[in-house]
Design an enzyme around this catalytic site. Structure first.
Site, PDB file in Angstrom:
ATOM      1  NE  ARG A  46     -19.180   1.184   0.125  1.00  0.00           N
ATOM      2  CZ  ARG A  46     -19.981   0.169  -0.239  1.00  0.00           C
ATOM      3  NH1 ARG A  46     -19.798  -0.441  -1.391  1.00  0.00           N
ATOM      4  NH2 ARG A  46     -20.957  -0.223   0.554  1.00  0.00           N
ATOM      5  CE1 TYR A  98       4.859  10.956   1.016  1.00  0.00           C
ATOM      6  CE2 TYR A  98       3.206   9.317   0.470  1.00  0.00           C
ATOM      7  CZ  TYR A  98       3.686  10.301   1.307  1.00  0.00           C
ATOM      8  OH  TYR A  98       2.988  10.636   2.438  1.00  0.00           O
ATOM      9  CG  ASP A 170       2.891   8.723  -8.050  1.00  0.00           C
ATOM     10  OD1 ASP A 170       2.434   9.813  -8.449  1.00  0.00           O
ATOM     11  OD2 ASP A 170       2.928   8.385  -6.855  1.00  0.00           O
ATOM     12  CE  LYS A 195       1.053  15.768  -1.906  1.00  0.00           C
ATOM     13  NZ  LYS A 195       0.517  14.469  -1.783  1.00  0.00           N
TER      14      LYS A 195
END
Ligand code: P1T
Length: 380
Positions: A46, A98, A170, A195
């Site tokens: 992690r 978004y 973003d 993406k």
């Protein structure tokens, strides 16, 4: 090092044990220690993982940043940014963004006492009016999803710096190949790696890049404490995908331009949103801050009816009807009922997300096949 070389090599060395040219998938949760605290820099996956580290360094290099952090999704990356804030803090966000980001801001973080203001950011004056003593963050998405508006990053940064406010951009729709927010003064570049960075519609992932060491430390602390990290296998897939980012982006841009021009000429089409069109209201800003205009196009139908949009969407043969974007294959979507359904109708219509709006993620197939597909779907 120039972009194409960084895309292929940054963050990656041949494997020291075997010489393998590809970074191995370190599919391990933990690392053996010789004595408590005596280890080779990795304790628990992690916190750190070698495959993830290679990808984080690679994405940081592409964004011209010092520190990269990868997350289990774009939303998990955004979640980490908002967790820098405290109750009473305020965020000014673009209103055209978004739908999932809007949902997280309004439905998750608002209840923890963080206040979000949404405003059209193509006009910086709108942002100026909302700044007050509690403003901590300006959230920019450019080009915007799904209206392809362009926000002037340098103008926002200049306003933010005067007021000691952080700017997160973003950069998902542009990718670092087309736009470098940190070079323009932003504090954090944000990605849905799902993406263009991944590029092959086979991974969900997010990333953050920044230059400030103390900001990076806070973000690493959140990443490790909250645990929204990606798997080593997914990191491997994205390292592989990024090796062709520059080549893919050039074809996405060329194809999208042809698609946008075709749509402008079609009698059934209303408005075409593509920043590469000279008539786009922010074309000059796009030209200034982007290398090219990207692979996303959206358009309305002259008859603004949901049934008309649904009919066109159901006729496509090459464009597949699906959420997401940025893969090699062309996708089409209906923002009002798909990606932006979580934004109330009155709010989404203010930004132009009307019932007939169709969004295209233009892939890297043959451009003539794509325009032929549009022709047969629109001519029904
Ligand atoms: O899906 P995820 O990797 O969690 O990324 C969220 C996200 C963040 N920012 C932008 C600009 C995005 O477009 C997205 C995800 N968008 C879609 C799934 C979509 O179809 O628009």
């Amino acid at each position: 090092m120039k972009f194409a070389t960084k895309a292929i090599h940054a963050g990656q060395e041949p494997d020291s044990a075997t010489g393998a040219i590809m970074t191995p998938i370190y599919q391990t949760s933990t690392y053996v220690q010789a004595a408590p605290g005596k280890h080779l820099g990795f304790e628990y996956s992690r916190t750190h993982n070698p495959t993830r580290k290679a990808l984080e360094n690679n994405i940081a290099a592409l964004e011209n940043g010092k520190y990269g952090l990868c997350f289990g999704s774009g939303m998990a990356a955004e979640d980490a940014v908002i967790k820098l804030l405290e109750p009473g803090d305020e965020v000014i966000s673009t209103n055209d963004l978004y739908g999932g980001t809007y949902r997280m801001f309004t439905k998750i973080f608002a209840k923890y006492g963080i206040k979000f203001h949404f405003t059209p950011m193509s006009d910086v004056e709108n942002v100026k009016k909302l700044i007050n003593a509690h403003t901590r963050l300006i959230w920019v998405e450019t080009p915007t999803n799904p209206m392809l508006n362009i926000i002037d990053i340098e103008a926002i940064v200049s306003l933010a710096k005067k007021n000691n406010i952080r700017v997160a951009v973003d950069n998902t729709f542009a990718s670092p190949y087309l736009q470098l927010p940190l070079n323009l003064g932003a504090d954090i570049a944000v990605h849905s790696v799902t993406k263009y960075l991944g590029g092959h519609s086979d991974v969900v992932m997010g990333a953050l890049v920044c230059n400030d060491g103390s900001l990076a430390e806070q973000l690493y602390f959140i990443q490790n404490s909250c645990g929204g990290v990606p798997s080593p296998h997914d990191c491997f897939l994205v390292l592989r995908g990024i090796k062709t980012l520059h080549v893919r982006m050039e074809r996405h841009c060329d194809n999208a331009k042809k698609v946008a021009e075709y749509l402008v000429s079609h009698p059934a089409v209303g408005k075409v949103n593509y920043p590469g069109l000279k008539e786009h209201p922010n074309h000059a800003v796009a030209k200034k801050q982007m290398k090219d205009f990207g692979g996303m196009v959206s358009f309305t139908l002259k008859e603004n009816k949901i049934e008309k949009a649904v009919k066109v969407l159901s006729k496509f043969k090459i464009f597949s009807l699906a959420e997401s974007l940025g893969g090699v294959e062309s996708l089409c979507g209906h923002p009002a009922t798909m990606t932006h359904a979580s934004i109330p109708k009155e709010e989404r219509e203010k930004t132009g997300v009307v019932d007939s709006l169709i969004r295209l993620s233009v892939g890297i197939e043959d451009a003539d096949d794509l325009t032929d597909d549009l022709k047969q779907a629109l001519n029904q």
